[in-house]
Design a protein around this motif. Structure first.
Motif, PDB file in Angstrom:
ATOM      1  N   VAL A   1      13.392  28.873  33.843  1.00 47.34           N
ATOM      2  CA  VAL A   1      12.465  28.750  34.949  1.00 47.34           C
ATOM      3  C   VAL A   1      12.480  27.145  35.304  1.00 47.34           C
ATOM      4  CG1 VAL A   1      10.017  28.811  35.603  1.00 47.34           C
ATOM      5  CG2 VAL A   1      10.977  30.634  34.222  1.00 47.34           C
ATOM      6  N   SER A   2      12.286  26.782  36.695  1.00 43.60           N
ATOM      7  CA  SER A   2      12.178  25.709  37.200  1.00 43.60           C
ATOM      8  C   SER A   2      11.592  25.584  38.531  1.00 43.60           C
ATOM      9  CB  SER A   2      13.673  24.991  37.176  1.00 43.60           C
ATOM     10  OG  SER A   2      13.393  23.403  37.475  1.00 43.60           O
ATOM     11  N   ALA A   3      10.547  24.736  38.898  1.00 45.54           N
ATOM     12  CA  ALA A   3      10.093  24.444  40.151  1.00 45.54           C
ATOM     13  C   ALA A   3       9.713  25.881  40.821  1.00 45.54           C
ATOM     14  CB  ALA A   3      11.034  23.760  41.022  1.00 45.54           C
ATOM     15  N   GLY A   4       8.930  26.682  40.120  1.00 43.71           N
ATOM     16  CA  GLY A   4       8.652  27.948  40.702  1.00 43.71           C
ATOM     17  C   GLY A   4       9.838  29.034  41.093  1.00 43.71           C
ATOM     18  N   ARG A   5      10.934  28.938  40.397  1.00 44.87           N
ATOM     19  CA  ARG A   5      11.893  29.681  40.535  1.00 44.87           C
ATOM     20  C   ARG A   5      12.243  30.304  39.121  1.00 44.87           C
ATOM     21  NH1 ARG A   5      15.994  26.934  44.886  1.00 44.87           N
ATOM     22  NH2 ARG A   5      15.268  28.051  46.674  1.00 44.87           N
ATOM     23  N   LEU A   6      12.770  31.522  39.197  1.00 43.36           N
ATOM     24  CA  LEU A   6      13.257  32.235  37.974  1.00 43.36           C
ATOM     25  C   LEU A   6      14.867  32.499  38.104  1.00 43.36           C
ATOM     26  CD1 LEU A   6      12.695  33.912  35.322  1.00 43.36           C
ATOM     27  CD2 LEU A   6      12.487  35.805  36.848  1.00 43.36           C
ATOM     28  N   VAL A   7      15.576  32.271  37.110  1.00 44.47           N
ATOM     29  CA  VAL A   7      16.953  32.385  37.052  1.00 44.47           C
ATOM     30  C   VAL A   7      17.445  33.254  35.941  1.00 44.47           C
ATOM     31  CG1 VAL A   7      17.770  30.553  35.667  1.00 44.47           C
ATOM     32  CG2 VAL A   7      19.177  31.658  37.404  1.00 44.47           C
ATOM     33  N   ALA A   8      18.261  34.330  36.305  1.00 45.82           N
ATOM     34  CA  ALA A   8      18.364  35.347  35.112  1.00 45.82           C
ATOM     35  C   ALA A   8      19.973  35.790  35.282  1.00 45.82           C
ATOM     36  CB  ALA A   8      17.562  36.471  35.017  1.00 45.82           C
ATOM     37  N   ILE A   9      20.762  36.100  34.175  1.00 47.88           N
ATOM     38  CA  ILE A   9      21.919  36.922  34.456  1.00 47.88           C
ATOM     39  C   ILE A   9      21.552  38.527  34.554  1.00 47.88           C
ATOM     40  CG2 ILE A   9      24.188  37.601  33.463  1.00 47.88           C
ATOM     41  CD1 ILE A   9      23.931  34.806  34.391  1.00 47.88           C
ATOM     42  N   VAL A  10      21.911  39.128  35.483  1.00 46.87           N
ATOM     43  CA  VAL A  10      21.609  40.710  35.727  1.00 46.87           C
ATOM     44  C   VAL A  10      22.902  41.636  35.833  1.00 46.87           C
ATOM     45  CG1 VAL A  10      20.136  42.224  36.919  1.00 46.87           C
ATOM     46  CG2 VAL A  10      19.532  39.655  36.823  1.00 46.87           C
ATOM     47  N   GLY A  11      22.684  42.491  35.182  1.00 49.98           N
ATOM     48  CA  GLY A  11      23.758  43.519  35.503  1.00 49.98           C
ATOM     49  C   GLY A  11      25.202  42.946  34.861  1.00 49.98           C
ATOM     50  N   GLY A  12      26.210  43.487  35.526  1.00 48.35           N
ATOM     51  CA  GLY A  12      27.596  43.018  35.187  1.00 48.35           C
ATOM     52  C   GLY A  12      28.130  43.883  33.863  1.00 48.35           C
ATOM     53  N   ASP A  13      28.868  43.049  32.814  1.00 50.09           N
ATOM     54  CA  ASP A  13      29.502  43.594  31.724  1.00 50.09           C
ATOM     55  C   ASP A  13      28.522  43.530  30.515  1.00 50.09           C
ATOM     56  OD1 ASP A  13      31.131  44.771  29.926  1.00 50.09           O
ATOM     57  OD2 ASP A  13      32.983  43.448  30.296  1.00 50.09           O
ATOM     58  N   VAL A  14      27.662  44.430  30.576  1.00 50.31           N
ATOM     59  CA  VAL A  14      26.660  44.335  29.512  1.00 50.31           C
ATOM     60  C   VAL A  14      26.385  45.793  28.906  1.00 50.31           C
ATOM     61  CG1 VAL A  14      24.820  44.341  30.689  1.00 50.31           C
ATOM     62  CG2 VAL A  14      24.388  43.326  28.623  1.00 50.31           C
ATOM     63  N   ARG A  15      26.279  45.856  27.678  1.00 51.38           N
ATOM     64  CA  ARG A  15      25.872  47.241  27.065  1.00 51.38           C
ATOM     65  C   ARG A  15      25.247  47.130  25.854  1.00 51.38           C
ATOM     66  NH1 ARG A  15      30.683  47.681  25.580  1.00 51.38           N
ATOM     67  NH2 ARG A  15      30.801  47.526  23.450  1.00 51.38           N
ATOM     68  N   TYR A  16      24.181  48.239  25.783  1.00 48.91           N
ATOM     69  CA  TYR A  16      23.214  48.029  24.948  1.00 48.91           C
ATOM     70  C   TYR A  16      23.177  49.186  24.248  1.00 48.91           C
ATOM     71  CZ  TYR A  16      18.583  48.429  22.499  1.00 48.91           C
ATOM     72  OH  TYR A  16      17.667  48.212  21.373  1.00 48.91           O
ATOM     73  N   VAL A  17      23.532  49.285  22.867  1.00 47.56           N
ATOM     74  CA  VAL A  17      23.695  50.516  22.289  1.00 47.56           C
ATOM     75  C   VAL A  17      22.867  50.599  20.857  1.00 47.56           C
ATOM     76  CG1 VAL A  17      25.936  51.006  23.035  1.00 47.56           C
ATOM     77  CG2 VAL A  17      25.717  49.655  21.068  1.00 47.56           C
TER      78      VAL A  17
END
Length: 360
Positions: free
Chosen positions: A278-294
Motif C-alpha cells: 500500500v502506498s499513497a492511496g493505492r494497493l498493489v498485489a500479485i493476482v492469478g498466474g501460476d499459483v496453486r493452493y492445495v
C-alpha cells in the motif's frame, strides 16, 4: 512480430548487460518478458538470482537481495541500486570475502525516515562438503541501514508461536513503530517433484505476527483473524495493516485500535491475491498466474506460487490497473513512496531479476 524475431530481441536485451537504462515498450517480447500498460525497465542482469526488492526512504534508491555469483560461496547480500536503475552503489554482506559458509540476507524492511534501521531475516549454512536443505542458523534481526551486518537478533528460527503453531520462516516484514514489527509467520516444506529431483522450497503463510522489542525480551503476539494469511503490509499508520489469505481472491484490512477486519477489494475470478502493498492511496498485489493452493491430508495446506500479474487498485474508487498479463510471472512488488512506480521480481527459467514499471 514473429516468434523468432521476438526471441532475438529478448536475447539481445539479455546479453547487453551493460545497458541498464534501455526501456522496453509495452508489447509482447517473450512469454516471460514485460507486457503492460506502462514502460518497463529491467534493473538487474545478474546470472544469479535477485529477490525481495524494497525502496529506500524517500525513494532514494532500491535495496534488494543479490546472489553474489562472483564469490565462490554465492552469498546472498544486500545490494543498493539507484532508483532509476544503473550501477550498484554498494553491497552489504556477512563477510567481506568468501568463506566456507553460505550467508543470506533477505526480506528487508527499511524503517521510515529518519530512523535509519533495517529489519531482515539472516541465515547461514555450511557449503562444504554439501549445503544442507534447511538453514543451520536463521533469525529475524535489526541493524543500522548503514551497516546491515552489525545486527541484533530479535527472534531465532524456527520457534513455537503463541498460537501453538511452529513458524519455520518469516516474510513480508513491516515497521508498526520504532520498537514494533509485523510479519508473516510461515511454514516451510521441501517437497521433491519426482524421485530423482532435487527438493523444492515451498513457503506457506500461517498467520500474521507482531514482535514488540521495546523491553528487554521481545514479545510475540498473533494478529486476530489472520489464520492462513499469505502476505501483510503496513498501512498509512502503524494502526492499520492490509493482508491476503491463501487461496483467496480478497484483500483485507485490520485495524489494531478497533480490532476490526474488513474486506478492501475482491479480485474475484481473476485469481488468488498475494504479495500486497500500500502506498499513497493505492494497493498493489500479485493476482492469478501460476499459483496453486492445495490441502494435503498428510502435509496440510500449502500454496505454491511462481508468480502472476501485477494489479494496482485505487482504494478510493476500486479502479484496477493491470501491469503484465497471464504469461508474465511477477512476484514481490514494492511501491515507490509516491505510488507511481513498482519494482518487482520477474521470474524466467527458474531465477529472478528485478524490473521497474511505471503505474499509469
Amino acid at each position: 512480430m514473429k516468434r523468432a524475431t521476438v526471441l532475438a530481441v529478448w536475447l539481445v536485451a539479455t546479453v547487453t548487460a551493460c545497458d541498464h537504462t534501455a526501456t522496453f515498450a509495452p508489447r509482447s517480447y517473450t512469454p516471460n518478458g514485460p507486457f503492460g500498460s506502462g514502460p518497463a525497465l529491467r534493473l538487474t542482469y545478474n546470472p544469479g538470482t535477485d529477490l525481495f526488492p524494497t525502496w529506500l526512504p524517500g525513494g532514494a534508491g532500491i535495496l534488494y537481495t543479490a546472489e553474489r555469483v562472483d564469490r565462490v560461496d554465492h552469498d546472498h547480500c544486500f545490494a543498493f541500486l539507484p532508483s532509476g536503475g544503473g550501477t550498484i552503489s554498494r553491497y552489504a554482506c556477512a563477510t567481506t570475502a568468501a568463506n566456507d559458509s553460505i550467508d543470506v540476507f533477505e526480506g528487508a524492511a527499511v524503517a521510515p525516515a529518519p530512523d535509519g534501521r533495517i529489519a531482515y531475516v539472516r541465515a547461514s549454512s555450511r557449503r562444504l562438503p554439501a549445503k544442507p536443505i534447511v538453514p543451520q542458523v536463521q533469525g529475524l534481526v535489526v541493524a543500522p541501514l548503514a551497516d546491515p551486518s552489525n545486527a541484533i537478533e530479535l527472534r531465532s528460527l524456527p520457534y513455537m508461536a503463541p498460537s501453538g503453531r511452529p513458524h519455520q520462516g518469516i516474510s513480508h516484514i513491516g515497521w508498526l513503530s520504532p520498537t514494533k514489527l509485523v510479519y508473516l509467520g510461515e511454514g516451510v516444506t521441501y517437497p521433491r517433484p519426482c524421485s530423482g529431483c532435487g527438493p523444492d522450497t515451498v513457503r506457506t503463510g500461517i498467520e500474521i505476527t507482531t514482535l514488540d522489542f521495546s523491553g528487554a525480551t521481545p514479545v510475540l503476539a498473533i494478529v486476530p483473524g489472520t489464520d492462513s494469511a499469505s502476505s501483510v503490509a503496513v498501512g498509512g499508520t502503524g494502526d492499520t495493516i492490509y493482508f491476503s489469505r491463501n487461496g483467496d481472491s480478497r484483500v483485507y484490512r485490520y485495524t489494531f485500535s478497533s480490532g476490526q477486519t474488513d474486506t478492501i477489494h475482491d479480485f474475484a475470478a481473476t485469481g488468488i491475491a498475494r504479495d500486497v502493498g500500500v502506498s499513497a492511496g493505492r494497493l498493489v498485489a500479485i493476482v492469478g498466474g501460476d499459483v496453486r493452493y492445495v490441502v494435503d491430508t498428510v502435509l496440510g495446506a500449502s500454496q505454491v506460487d511462481r508468480g502472476g500479474e501485477i494489479h494496482v487498485v485505487t482504494l478510493s474508487s476500486g479502479a484496477e490497473t493491470v501491469i503484465g498479463d497471464s504469461t508474465t510471472f511477477f512476484r514481490r512488488p514494492a511501491f515507490s513512496p509516491g505510488g507511481t512506480r513498482v519494482v518487482a521480481e520477474l521470474w524466467t527459467l527458474g531465477r529472478g531479476d528485478l524490473w521497474l514499471l511505471d503505474v499509469p
